[in-house]
Design a protein around this motif. Structure first.
Motif, PDB file in Angstrom:
ATOM      1  N   GLY A   1      56.293   7.039  26.884  1.00 21.92           N
ATOM      2  CA  GLY A   1      56.819   8.567  27.251  1.00 21.92           C
ATOM      3  C   GLY A   1      57.957   8.193  28.118  1.00 21.92           C
ATOM      4  O   GLY A   1      58.214   7.437  29.229  1.00 21.92           O
ATOM      5  N   HIS A   2      59.422   9.525  28.522  1.00 22.72           N
ATOM      6  CA  HIS A   2      59.997   9.330  29.633  1.00 22.72           C
ATOM      7  C   HIS A   2      60.174  10.812  29.992  1.00 22.72           C
ATOM      8  O   HIS A   2      60.693  11.463  29.308  1.00 22.72           O
ATOM      9  CB  HIS A   2      61.005   8.801  29.155  1.00 22.72           C
ATOM     10  CG  HIS A   2      62.198   8.919  30.134  1.00 22.72           C
ATOM     11  ND1 HIS A   2      63.593   9.684  29.516  1.00 22.72           N
ATOM     12  CD2 HIS A   2      63.083   8.177  30.838  1.00 22.72           C
ATOM     13  CE1 HIS A   2      64.732   9.128  30.708  1.00 22.72           C
ATOM     14  NE2 HIS A   2      63.950   7.996  31.704  1.00 22.72           N
ATOM     15  N   GLY A   3      60.660  10.756  31.094  1.00 23.80           N
ATOM     16  CA  GLY A   3      60.970  12.182  31.591  1.00 23.80           C
ATOM     17  C   GLY A   3      61.535  12.278  33.229  1.00 23.80           C
ATOM     18  O   GLY A   3      61.527  11.108  33.771  1.00 23.80           O
ATOM     19  N   TYR A   4      61.875  13.619  33.331  1.00 22.07           N
ATOM     20  CA  TYR A   4      62.961  13.654  34.715  1.00 22.07           C
ATOM     21  C   TYR A   4      61.297  14.560  35.648  1.00 22.07           C
ATOM     22  O   TYR A   4      61.441  15.777  34.589  1.00 22.07           O
ATOM     23  CB  TYR A   4      63.888  14.184  34.996  1.00 22.07           C
ATOM     24  CG  TYR A   4      64.782  12.979  34.128  1.00 22.07           C
ATOM     25  CD1 TYR A   4      65.088  11.626  34.998  1.00 22.07           C
ATOM     26  CD2 TYR A   4      65.301  12.931  32.621  1.00 22.07           C
ATOM     27  CE1 TYR A   4      66.485  11.151  34.523  1.00 22.07           C
ATOM     28  CE2 TYR A   4      65.535  11.934  32.424  1.00 22.07           C
ATOM     29  CZ  TYR A   4      66.988  11.532  33.063  1.00 22.07           C
ATOM     30  OH  TYR A   4      67.249  10.057  32.662  1.00 22.07           O
ATOM     31  N   CYS A   5      61.072  14.797  36.412  1.00 19.06           N
ATOM     32  CA  CYS A   5      60.548  15.925  37.153  1.00 19.06           C
ATOM     33  C   CYS A   5      61.074  16.326  38.635  1.00 19.06           C
ATOM     34  O   CYS A   5      62.181  16.010  39.262  1.00 19.06           O
ATOM     35  CB  CYS A   5      59.813  15.308  38.559  1.00 19.06           C
ATOM     36  SG  CYS A   5      58.782  14.503  36.641  1.00 19.06           S
TER      37      CYS A   5
ATOM     38  N   THR B   1      59.822  13.637  27.132  1.00 13.84           N
ATOM     39  CA  THR B   1      59.279  12.593  25.631  1.00 13.84           C
ATOM     40  C   THR B   1      58.758  12.215  25.555  1.00 13.84           C
ATOM     41  O   THR B   1      58.591  10.877  26.069  1.00 13.84           O
ATOM     42  CB  THR B   1      60.644  12.726  25.069  1.00 13.84           C
ATOM     43  OG1 THR B   1      60.822  12.890  23.529  1.00 13.84           O
ATOM     44  CG2 THR B   1      61.495  12.398  25.229  1.00 13.84           C
ATOM     45  N   GLN B   2      58.052  11.912  24.988  1.00 14.26           N
ATOM     46  CA  GLN B   2      56.541  11.192  23.952  1.00 14.26           C
ATOM     47  C   GLN B   2      57.170  10.996  22.632  1.00 14.26           C
ATOM     48  O   GLN B   2      56.786  10.998  21.668  1.00 14.26           O
ATOM     49  CB  GLN B   2      55.502  11.306  24.566  1.00 14.26           C
ATOM     50  CG  GLN B   2      54.438  10.501  24.668  1.00 14.26           C
ATOM     51  CD  GLN B   2      52.916  11.076  24.815  1.00 14.26           C
ATOM     52  OE1 GLN B   2      52.498  12.421  24.779  1.00 14.26           O
ATOM     53  NE2 GLN B   2      51.824  10.313  26.561  1.00 14.26           N
ATOM     54  N   ILE B   3      56.768   9.311  22.364  1.00 13.64           N
ATOM     55  CA  ILE B   3      57.096   8.606  20.940  1.00 13.64           C
ATOM     56  C   ILE B   3      55.588   8.174  21.170  1.00 13.64           C
ATOM     57  O   ILE B   3      54.957   6.990  22.191  1.00 13.64           O
ATOM     58  CB  ILE B   3      58.026   7.500  20.773  1.00 13.64           C
ATOM     59  CG1 ILE B   3      59.256   8.095  20.758  1.00 13.64           C
ATOM     60  CG2 ILE B   3      57.602   6.559  19.821  1.00 13.64           C
ATOM     61  CD1 ILE B   3      59.994   9.024  20.475  1.00 13.64           C
TER      62      ILE B   3
ATOM     63  N   PHE C   1      56.885  13.841  20.993  1.00 10.25           N
ATOM     64  CA  PHE C   1      56.597  15.337  21.625  1.00 10.25           C
ATOM     65  C   PHE C   1      57.545  15.557  22.371  1.00 10.25           C
ATOM     66  O   PHE C   1      58.425  15.142  23.020  1.00 10.25           O
ATOM     67  CB  PHE C   1      55.224  15.179  22.023  1.00 10.25           C
ATOM     68  CG  PHE C   1      54.996  16.032  23.889  1.00 10.25           C
ATOM     69  CD1 PHE C   1      54.450  17.756  22.941  1.00 10.25           C
ATOM     70  CD2 PHE C   1      55.883  16.255  24.769  1.00 10.25           C
ATOM     71  CE1 PHE C   1      54.258  18.332  23.852  1.00 10.25           C
ATOM     72  CE2 PHE C   1      55.031  16.480  25.776  1.00 10.25           C
ATOM     73  CZ  PHE C   1      54.858  18.468  25.444  1.00 10.25           C
ATOM     74  N   ILE C   2      58.252  16.735  22.208  1.00 13.55           N
ATOM     75  CA  ILE C   2      59.381  17.105  23.647  1.00 13.55           C
ATOM     76  C   ILE C   2      58.476  18.057  23.862  1.00 13.55           C
ATOM     77  O   ILE C   2      58.555  18.934  23.391  1.00 13.55           O
ATOM     78  CB  ILE C   2      61.029  17.653  22.695  1.00 13.55           C
ATOM     79  CG1 ILE C   2      61.178  15.910  22.144  1.00 13.55           C
ATOM     80  CG2 ILE C   2      61.665  18.121  23.669  1.00 13.55           C
ATOM     81  CD1 ILE C   2      62.378  16.037  20.706  1.00 13.55           C
ATOM     82  N   GLY C   3      58.504  18.076  25.342  1.00 12.19           N
ATOM     83  CA  GLY C   3      57.814  19.419  26.135  1.00 12.19           C
ATOM     84  C   GLY C   3      58.222  19.238  27.397  1.00 12.19           C
ATOM     85  O   GLY C   3      59.087  18.550  28.105  1.00 12.19           O
TER      86      GLY C   3
END
Length: 219
Positions: A82-86, A70-72, A43-45
């Motif tokens: 999951g990994h991301g920036y906020c 993004t989430q695998i 998932f990319i969003g």
């Protein structure tokens, strides 16, 4: 009678004060879902929502946040990563930047949220918290124009113990919304940082000389 001596003390540089708060945030996510392996989806969003501090208002209460991520999804083991920036925008217009990682079963991703910096009143902010991302509703659809799979979800993010340090700011008053200390709330005067008063008693029992004056006996 007493003598009052006032000593001027050098003002110490402002130190970072730490505060702790529980933060809740309903969120919505939109993005695309890709088949990247036989047993793996990606998932990319973007996750978006509003933060609420448990104990009331503060610079982070009703802060807007946007988290490109993004989430695998491992289909066979039913696990996610999951990994991301906020980017967090406070009601005062100050920004805070953070990064997160989480893993777990679908619908319950647990990990760590780390604050990496800020702007305005929150310049130099640091902090971290455990992070729990719960998913309540999700769905997918096919985009007829692109042929891609669109994914949407809603849920709740929880930071059970968010710790902040802000240079030169009182993290427990006005930033996290936890209110003033009990002593301050009761209206008691607080000590000044740059001066101190010392009262020295000069009346000694039985030392009067009859003229109304009491000599001060050297120590």
């Amino acid at each position: 009678m007493s003598l009052v001596l006032t000593f001027l003390l050098p003002t110490l540089p402002a130190m970072a004060e730490q505060g702790t708060a529980k933060v809740l945030a309903p969120w919505e996510a939109n993005g695309q879902l890709f088949q990247v392996a036989v047993d793996k989806l990606q998932f990319i969003g973007t996750f978006e929502g509003i933060m609420y501090i448990e104990h009331g208002d503060g610079l982070f209460d009703t802060a807007l946040f946007t988290c490109p991520s993004t989430q695998i999804i491992h289909v066979l083991t039913n696990q996610t990563e999951g990994h991301g920036y906020c980017t967090l925008e406070s009601p005062t217009g100050d920004y805070v930047y953070a990064e997160f990682n989480c893993d777990g079963a679908p619908g319950a991703c647990k990990g760590k949220f780390t604050i990496t910096g800020g702007t305005g009143k929150l310049t130099g902010i640091t902090g971290e918290s455990p992070m729990i991302v719960r998913t309540a509703l999700s769905g997918t659809a096919i985009d007829e124009a692109s042929g891609g799979t669109i994914s949407a979800a809603k849920g709740l993010a929880i930071w059970p113990e968010m710790r902040f340090e802000v240079p030169g700011q009182n993290a427990t008053v006005g930033i996290l919304g936890t209110g003033p200390d009990e002593a301050d709330a009761g209206g008691e005067p607080t000590a000044k940082d740059d001066e101190m008063e010392i009262k020295i008693p000069t009346e000694l029992e039985g030392s009067g000389d009859g003229d109304g004056q009491t000599p001060v006996r050297p120590q």
